[in-house]
Scaffold this active site. Sequence first.
Site, PDB file in Angstrom:
ATOM      1  N   GLN A 110      -2.655   1.936   6.101  1.00 44.40           N
ATOM      2  CA  GLN A 110      -2.295   0.397   7.014  1.00 44.40           C
ATOM      3  C   GLN A 110      -3.091   0.304   8.139  1.00 44.40           C
ATOM      4  O   GLN A 110      -3.467  -0.500   8.666  1.00 44.40           O
ATOM      5  CB  GLN A 110      -1.305   0.032   7.596  1.00 44.40           C
ATOM      6  CG  GLN A 110      -0.488  -0.961   7.502  1.00 44.40           C
ATOM      7  CD  GLN A 110      -0.167  -1.529   5.964  1.00 44.40           C
ATOM      8  OE1 GLN A 110       0.490  -1.689   5.172  1.00 44.40           O
ATOM      9  NE2 GLN A 110      -0.495  -2.714   5.969  1.00 44.40           N
ATOM     10  N   LYS A 113      -6.886  -0.248   7.011  1.00 43.68           N
ATOM     11  CA  LYS A 113      -6.694  -1.719   6.049  1.00 43.68           C
ATOM     12  C   LYS A 113      -6.587  -2.862   6.354  1.00 43.68           C
ATOM     13  O   LYS A 113      -7.262  -3.656   6.312  1.00 43.68           O
ATOM     14  CB  LYS A 113      -5.254  -1.354   5.372  1.00 43.68           C
ATOM     15  CG  LYS A 113      -5.209  -2.766   4.203  1.00 43.68           C
ATOM     16  CD  LYS A 113      -3.755  -2.865   3.134  1.00 43.68           C
ATOM     17  CE  LYS A 113      -3.756  -1.945   2.675  1.00 43.68           C
ATOM     18  NZ  LYS A 113      -2.369  -1.974   1.876  1.00 43.68           N
ATOM     19  N   LYS A 125       4.889   0.798   8.753  1.00 41.36           N
ATOM     20  CA  LYS A 125       5.646   0.336   7.046  1.00 41.36           C
ATOM     21  C   LYS A 125       7.043   0.857   7.447  1.00 41.36           C
ATOM     22  O   LYS A 125       7.082   1.590   8.283  1.00 41.36           O
ATOM     23  CB  LYS A 125       4.607   1.806   6.880  1.00 41.36           C
ATOM     24  CG  LYS A 125       4.631   1.260   5.310  1.00 41.36           C
ATOM     25  CD  LYS A 125       4.007  -0.044   4.509  1.00 41.36           C
ATOM     26  CE  LYS A 125       4.113  -0.089   3.932  1.00 41.36           C
ATOM     27  NZ  LYS A 125       2.935  -0.804   2.809  1.00 41.36           N
ATOM     28  N   GLY A 164       7.094  -7.675   2.249  1.00 41.96           N
ATOM     29  CA  GLY A 164       7.145  -6.921   1.155  1.00 41.96           C
ATOM     30  C   GLY A 164       6.423  -5.375   0.842  1.00 41.96           C
ATOM     31  O   GLY A 164       5.175  -5.080   1.406  1.00 41.96           O
ATOM     32  N   ASP A 165       6.645  -4.283   0.276  1.00 45.30           N
ATOM     33  CA  ASP A 165       6.050  -3.434  -0.629  1.00 45.30           C
ATOM     34  C   ASP A 165       6.837  -3.353  -2.240  1.00 45.30           C
ATOM     35  O   ASP A 165       7.221  -4.344  -2.876  1.00 45.30           O
ATOM     36  CB  ASP A 165       5.800  -2.273   0.289  1.00 45.30           C
ATOM     37  CG  ASP A 165       5.028  -1.374   0.119  1.00 45.30           C
ATOM     38  OD1 ASP A 165       3.939  -1.894   0.387  1.00 45.30           O
ATOM     39  OD2 ASP A 165       5.483  -0.258  -1.065  1.00 45.30           O
ATOM     40  N   THR A 209      -2.498 -10.480  -2.939  1.00 40.90           N
ATOM     41  CA  THR A 209      -2.847  -9.311  -2.539  1.00 40.90           C
ATOM     42  C   THR A 209      -3.747  -8.365  -3.710  1.00 40.90           C
ATOM     43  O   THR A 209      -4.849  -8.393  -4.060  1.00 40.90           O
ATOM     44  CB  THR A 209      -1.909  -7.978  -2.740  1.00 40.90           C
ATOM     45  OG1 THR A 209      -1.068  -8.229  -1.663  1.00 40.90           O
ATOM     46  CG2 THR A 209      -2.270  -6.487  -3.338  1.00 40.90           C
ATOM     47  N   ASN A 240       4.320  -7.051  -8.494  1.00 38.57           N
ATOM     48  CA  ASN A 240       3.732  -8.396  -7.608  1.00 38.57           C
ATOM     49  C   ASN A 240       2.294  -7.956  -7.793  1.00 38.57           C
ATOM     50  O   ASN A 240       1.790  -9.360  -7.682  1.00 38.57           O
ATOM     51  CB  ASN A 240       3.740  -8.456  -6.286  1.00 38.57           C
ATOM     52  CG  ASN A 240       3.142  -9.850  -5.198  1.00 38.57           C
ATOM     53  OD1 ASN A 240       2.069  -9.321  -4.916  1.00 38.57           O
ATOM     54  ND2 ASN A 240       3.126 -10.876  -5.092  1.00 38.57           N
ATOM     55  N   SER A 377      -0.191 -12.081   5.295  1.00 40.71           N
ATOM     56  CA  SER A 377       0.565 -11.985   5.683  1.00 40.71           C
ATOM     57  C   SER A 377      -0.066 -12.439   7.180  1.00 40.71           C
ATOM     58  O   SER A 377       0.603 -13.466   7.890  1.00 40.71           O
ATOM     59  CB  SER A 377       1.009 -11.102   5.709  1.00 40.71           C
ATOM     60  OG  SER A 377       1.650 -10.599   5.104  1.00 40.71           O
TER      61      SER A 377
HETATM   62  N1  LIG Z   1       2.859  -6.750  -2.218  1.00 43.09           N
HETATM   63  C1  LIG Z   1       1.727  -6.328  -1.645  1.00 43.09           C
HETATM   64  O1  LIG Z   1       1.488  -7.134  -1.619  1.00 43.09           O
HETATM   65  C2  LIG Z   1       1.020  -4.931  -1.664  1.00 43.09           C
HETATM   66  C3  LIG Z   1       0.871  -4.310  -2.107  1.00 43.09           C
HETATM   67  N2  LIG Z   1       0.552  -2.812  -2.000  1.00 43.09           N
HETATM   68  C4  LIG Z   1       0.446  -1.574  -3.219  1.00 43.09           C
HETATM   69  O2  LIG Z   1       0.581  -2.142  -4.570  1.00 43.09           O
HETATM   70  C5  LIG Z   1       1.327  -1.251  -4.906  1.00 43.09           C
HETATM   71  C6  LIG Z   1       2.470  -1.902  -5.981  1.00 43.09           C
HETATM   72  O3  LIG Z   1       3.558  -2.970  -5.086  1.00 43.09           O
HETATM   73  P1  LIG Z   1       4.201  -4.613  -5.531  1.00 43.09           P
HETATM   74  O4  LIG Z   1       3.003  -4.901  -6.482  1.00 43.09           O
HETATM   75  O5  LIG Z   1       4.234  -5.132  -4.093  1.00 43.09           O
HETATM   76  O6  LIG Z   1       5.566  -3.987  -6.108  1.00 43.09           O
HETATM   77  P2  LIG Z   1       6.984  -4.381  -7.439  1.00 43.09           P
HETATM   78  O7  LIG Z   1       7.468  -3.912  -6.686  1.00 43.09           O
HETATM   79  O8  LIG Z   1       6.293  -5.626  -7.246  1.00 43.09           O
HETATM   80  O9  LIG Z   1       5.882  -3.388  -8.373  1.00 43.09           O
HETATM   81  C7  LIG Z   1       5.834  -2.405  -8.730  1.00 43.09           C
HETATM   82  C8  LIG Z   1       5.175  -2.241  -9.660  1.00 43.09           C
HETATM   83  O10 LIG Z   1       5.021  -0.631 -10.219  1.00 43.09           O
HETATM   84  C9  LIG Z   1       5.831   0.216 -11.072  1.00 43.09           C
HETATM   85  N3  LIG Z   1       6.086   2.002 -10.483  1.00 43.09           N
HETATM   86  C10 LIG Z   1       6.969   1.379  -9.518  1.00 43.09           C
HETATM   87  N4  LIG Z   1       7.063   2.330  -9.066  1.00 43.09           N
HETATM   88  C11 LIG Z   1       6.398   3.344  -9.981  1.00 43.09           C
HETATM   89  C12 LIG Z   1       6.345   5.248 -10.261  1.00 43.09           C
HETATM   90  N5  LIG Z   1       6.424   5.571  -9.072  1.00 43.09           N
HETATM   91  N6  LIG Z   1       6.395   4.990 -11.636  1.00 43.09           N
HETATM   92  C13 LIG Z   1       4.971   4.430 -12.412  1.00 43.09           C
HETATM   93  N7  LIG Z   1       5.614   3.044 -12.060  1.00 43.09           N
HETATM   94  C14 LIG Z   1       5.949   2.450 -11.004  1.00 43.09           C
HETATM   95  C15 LIG Z   1       6.409  -0.444 -10.900  1.00 43.09           C
HETATM   96  O11 LIG Z   1       7.194  -0.694 -12.636  1.00 43.09           O
HETATM   97  P3  LIG Z   1       9.041  -0.635 -12.074  1.00 43.09           P
HETATM   98  O12 LIG Z   1       9.324  -2.420 -11.895  1.00 43.09           O
HETATM   99  O13 LIG Z   1       9.905  -0.022 -13.709  1.00 43.09           O
HETATM  100  O14 LIG Z   1       9.633   0.412 -10.780  1.00 43.09           O
HETATM  101  C16 LIG Z   1       6.686  -2.227 -10.968  1.00 43.09           C
HETATM  102  O15 LIG Z   1       5.710  -2.467 -12.271  1.00 43.09           O
HETATM  103  C17 LIG Z   1       2.468  -0.562  -4.146  1.00 43.09           C
HETATM  104  O16 LIG Z   1       1.386   0.736  -4.393  1.00 43.09           O
HETATM  105  C18 LIG Z   1       2.223  -1.251  -2.847  1.00 43.09           C
HETATM  106  O17 LIG Z   1       2.188  -0.451  -2.075  1.00 43.09           O
HETATM  107  C19 LIG Z   1      -0.840  -3.270  -1.145  1.00 43.09           C
HETATM  108  C20 LIG Z   1      -1.080  -4.111  -0.423  1.00 43.09           C
HETATM  109  C21 LIG Z   1      -0.162  -5.109  -0.777  1.00 43.09           C
HETATM  110  O1  LIG Z   2       1.899  -8.109   3.796  1.00 41.54           O
HETATM  111  C1  LIG Z   2       2.572  -7.043   4.573  1.00 41.54           C
HETATM  112  O2  LIG Z   2       2.283  -6.734   6.237  1.00 41.54           O
HETATM  113  C2  LIG Z   2       1.699  -5.881   4.412  1.00 41.54           C
HETATM  114  C3  LIG Z   2       1.623  -5.124   2.683  1.00 41.54           C
HETATM  115  C4  LIG Z   2       1.305  -4.395   2.454  1.00 41.54           C
HETATM  116  O3  LIG Z   2       2.643  -2.993   2.588  1.00 41.54           O
HETATM  117  C5  LIG Z   2      -0.048  -3.179   2.479  1.00 41.54           C
HETATM  118  O4  LIG Z   2      -0.599  -4.014   2.618  1.00 41.54           O
HETATM  119  O5  LIG Z   2       0.199  -2.117   1.811  1.00 41.54           O
END
Ligand SMILES: NC(=O)C1=CN([C@@H]2O[C@H](COP(=O)(O)OP(=O)(O)OC[C@H]3O[C@@H](n4cnc5c(N)ncnc54)[C@H](OP(=O)(O)O)[C@@H]3O)[C@@H](O)[C@H]2O)C=CC1
Ligand SMILES: O=C(O)CCC(=O)C(=O)O
Length: 445
Positions: A110, A113, A125, A164-165, A209, A240, A377
Amino acid sequence: MSYVSSVFQRIKVRNANEPEFLQAVEEVFKSLEPVLEKHPEYISANILERITEPERQIIFRVSWVDDQGVLQINRGFRIQFNGALGPYKGGLRFHPSVYIGIIKFLGFEQIFKNALTGLPIGSGKGGSDFDPKGKSDGEVMRFCQSFMTELYRHIGPDVDVPAGDIGVGGREIGYLYGQYRRIKGVFENGVLTGKGLSYGGSLVRTQATGYGLIYFVDEMLKHNNKVLQGKTVVISGSGNVAIYACQKATALGAKVIAMSDSNGYIYDENGIDLPLVRQLKEVERKRIRSYLNFHPEAQYIEGCKNIWSIKCDIALPCATQNDISLENAKTLVANGVIAVGEGANMPCTNEAINYFLENKILLAPAKAANAGGVATSALEMSQNSMRYYWTFEEIETKLKNIMVTIHSNAAAASSEYGFGYNLVAGANIAGFKKVADAMMAQGNY
Ligand SMILES: NC(=O)C1=CN([C@@H]2O[C@H](COP(=O)(O)OP(=O)(O)OC[C@H]3O[C@@H](n4cnc5c(N)ncnc54)[C@H](OP(=O)(O)O)[C@@H]3O)[C@@H](O)[C@H]2O)C=CC1
Ligand SMILES: O=C(O)CCC(=O)C(=O)O
């Protein structure tokens, strides 16, 4: 042994039980040799050891009562990694795999980024080993209230601004903010981002994202005389990031043929029915296999890793870390992939990254490619400070410009330091230099 390697050896000893953190540090350090050669002042100021040691780490007990009346105990974390550029900023992850090493790798990524966004945000984080899956709304609310009852004293709009994450979306942010307001007795909504639109959330944050990822990949393709239009895309995850990457990729003319969750993946050669995925995942919180109830012609395959055996032009890992192994990378390359865009944080192992780069696959690294979320954000923070709302179009235009600028800054840094067009190195260098210069200017800390 080079200076960078000797520092890495010391970091390995100090963080021996945190493989994800060490992986993230090793990947960044690999890009920094020529930077330190040109800027020996960073060595004298010991920037490498300082930037890898969090400013502050908070670990706390979170106890909450489940629907059976049983007291449950989880562990909460917040790491305030680097505040040189602004208030600590970064998400909260609720997932059973969370431990200090996961939060440290995420907080470390982070730093760079957030610097790349060009906006005034430091790095933080946090999260918990709490598993929201299968919990009732009441259980999630009681957990969030208990989590915030400790966290509130460590955060604030000018101090640290969580979001969120994985496992933390609009529902959780709402419960967390409600408890913060209840304890503090002020309407201080700049303390969290990803809020609902009715109490200070920003338009586009939900989509940011995934949309940002596609803008970045589109820019990378254009830079290499290629187009997104007509390409087949495989996306891991159905949360997401995955959902809005799918939406924007489809809007720009690509065809998404597969998505997954942690149990397995769906393959639909006609193109994924995204409104259905959104209904199943965002509303009903179901497993992705239920897609087949509505599309029996599609296929569901148990086990999420095999998604990378599907032939595609573009791979977008949008689920979690270490999703694409060296073996997966070899399969993707053998099947003719032209580009990989990292929507998740650290979704490719370091061996997979090297393999893609050696094979001249276009690789959009997470620190750059998924920065649209945190950038939006930061725009939410700006709107909260101004007590004002921009329109969807205004924010989307800002997001797109930010992603295009990150691409050009990363490409320029890569070229300046002798890496050619290597966005992995370029993103690391551009992010590092911005933070290192701010740390140097602020003296020893
Ligand atoms: N939300 C954001 O704004 C941001 C998110 N990210 C990154 O993007 C990625 C996804 O985040 P986000 O979409 O927000 O999270 P969500 O919780 O909305 O979705 C996560 C997805 O990934 C799957 N998943 C999670 N853990 C695992 C695992 N151990 N093995 C296999 N599948 C897995 C989940 O499946 P299941 O439902 O079965 O667990 C789900 O489909 C993460 O790496 C996060 O750090 C990066 C930047 C910003
Ligand atoms: O929007 C935020 O502050 C966090 C987003 C995030 O967790 C990420 O960039 O991995």
